[in-house]
Write a protein that holds these residues in place. Structure first.
Motif, PDB file in Angstrom:
ATOM      1  N   ALA A 118       0.820  -1.210   0.000  1.00 30.27           N
ATOM      2  CA  ALA A 118       0.000   0.000   0.000  1.00 30.27           C
ATOM      3  C   ALA A 118       0.857   1.264   0.000  1.00 30.27           C
ATOM      4  N   PHE A 119       0.423   2.271  -0.734  1.00 29.31           N
ATOM      5  CA  PHE A 119       1.056   3.589  -0.723  1.00 29.31           C
ATOM      6  C   PHE A 119       0.934   4.183   0.660  1.00 29.31           C
ATOM      7  N   ASP A 120       2.058   4.618   1.235  1.00 32.02           N
ATOM      8  CA  ASP A 120       2.087   5.212   2.564  1.00 32.02           C
ATOM      9  C   ASP A 120       2.019   6.737   2.407  1.00 32.02           C
ATOM     10  N   GLU A 121       0.807   7.260   2.453  1.00 36.21           N
ATOM     11  CA  GLU A 121       0.597   8.685   2.206  1.00 36.21           C
ATOM     12  C   GLU A 121       1.278   9.551   3.253  1.00 36.21           C
TER      13      GLU A 121
ATOM     14  N   VAL B 204       7.914  14.946   1.175  1.00 33.94           N
ATOM     15  CA  VAL B 204       7.738  16.193   0.426  1.00 33.94           C
ATOM     16  C   VAL B 204       8.090  17.390   1.311  1.00 33.94           C
ATOM     17  N   GLU B 205       7.609  17.378   2.545  1.00 33.98           N
ATOM     18  CA  GLU B 205       7.861  18.495   3.460  1.00 33.98           C
ATOM     19  C   GLU B 205       9.350  18.640   3.739  1.00 33.98           C
TER      20      GLU B 205
ATOM     21  N   GLN C 254       0.567  18.635  -0.843  1.00 29.27           N
ATOM     22  CA  GLN C 254       1.532  18.900   0.222  1.00 29.27           C
ATOM     23  C   GLN C 254       2.471  20.046  -0.147  1.00 29.27           C
ATOM     24  N   ALA C 255       2.833  20.151  -1.417  1.00 30.51           N
ATOM     25  CA  ALA C 255       3.723  21.237  -1.846  1.00 30.51           C
ATOM     26  C   ALA C 255       3.059  22.601  -1.723  1.00 30.51           C
ATOM     27  N   LYS C 256       1.752  22.644  -1.952  1.00 27.89           N
ATOM     28  CA  LYS C 256       0.976  23.876  -1.778  1.00 27.89           C
ATOM     29  C   LYS C 256       1.575  25.071  -2.526  1.00 27.89           C
TER      30      LYS C 256
END
Length: 292
Positions: A17-20, A27-28, A65-67
């Motif tokens: 599973a993708f771990d969001e 990303v942060e 997340q990049a916003k």
């Protein structure tokens, strides 16, 4: 439009599973450490193992997340032009700033077919496009003459990720496409020479693991401080090599887990964990770079 250190982000999995949550943390961290743009779902992101729904869920999470703090260049390539068009349209809908597209692989079109592939994508969707030339993986090479033709005829093509390893192409592309055409290296180990010849940055594997060092390296090169850039190149070079001592992204995920122990190192078949020999080389390179 793009410059500096741009990580081709790994995609974290726990099991299958993708771990969001892990991805949002990655990303942060990348933004905080100075990465100037982000590439979700490239080769290093194991895009070949993602379903269409998973692929663009990852892109949407990256954009969210990049916003808007850094651009997002979404992997969109396919050897089926219709699928590449759909991917590019979906990347635009997800809020990506550009699409990264390899030429068709496996079916190996000629140069006319490559040109018409990108022409059809641009005609269908106005998202800015970055060519990705990586013949070692695609067995298809966008020849410099074809790059020049594409850039002359297709305004939405704004740059190229060049992973040919042929440094002379930087000068050839500057000559035929103009000095404002955005050339990004696809090879971390050649970054210093690539930048000295007129490159603007790198879509990087190593930046997953060493974002601050990579950001500082490209900032120094862009500022013309090649003495500082060479110091950083010497510090990073063993890592650039180590991350390809086994099938990528196995060594990258292992290295990232060593630097950030909460980050999962799980891979999807057919990719498997790196060998013991590879892990030892990665550990030595991380120590050399001062990362562990």
């Amino acid at each position: 439009m793009f410059s500096g250190s741009i990580p081709a982000l790994v995609t974290p999995f726990r099991g299958r599973a993708f771990d969001e949550a892990a991805y949002r943390d990655l990303v942060e961290w990348q933004i905080a450490e100075g990465s100037s743009a982000l590439v979700p779902c490239g080769t290093t992101g194991e895009s070949a193992t993602l379903s269409f729904e998973e692929h663009f869920a990852v892109v949407r999470v990256c954009v969210d997340q990049a916003k808007g703090r850094v651009p997002v260049i979404a992997g969109c390539g396919s050897n089926d032009t219709a699928v590449a068009i759909r991917n590019t349209e979906e990347a635009k809908a997800a809020g990506a700033d550009a699409g990264l597209l390899v030429p068709p692989y496996y079916n190996r079109p000629n140069q006319e077919g490559i040109y018409r592939h990108f022409e059809a994508i641009a005609d269908a969707c106005d998202l800015p496009l970055v060519l990705y030339n990586v013949p070692a993986r695609t067995v298809t090479d966008i020849q410099p003459e074809t790059v020049a033709r594409i850039v002359a005829d297709i305004p939405s093509v704004v740059g190229i990720k060049d992973a040919t390893g042929d440094l002379a192409r930087v000068s050839r592309h500057r000559e035929s496409c103009g000095t404002d055409f955005c050339q990004l290296s696809g090879n971390d180990d050649l970054g210093l020479a690539f930048m000295a010849m007129g490159g603007r940055g790198c879509i990087s594997v190593s930046a997953n693991v060493a974002p601050r060092l990579c950001a500082d390296f490209y900032a120094a090169a862009l500022a013309g401080d090649y003495a500082r850039a060479l110091e950083l190149q010497d510090k990073l070079f063993p890592l650039h090599a180590a991350l390809f001592t086994d099938a990528s992204p196995g060594p990258v995920k292992y290295a990232l887990n060593r630097v950030r122990p909460d980050f999962p190192a799980d891979l999807r078949l057919p990719m498997t964990p790196p060998s013991e020999a590879s892990r030892k080389v990665v550990d030595a390179a991380l120590a050399h770079a001062g990362l562990i």
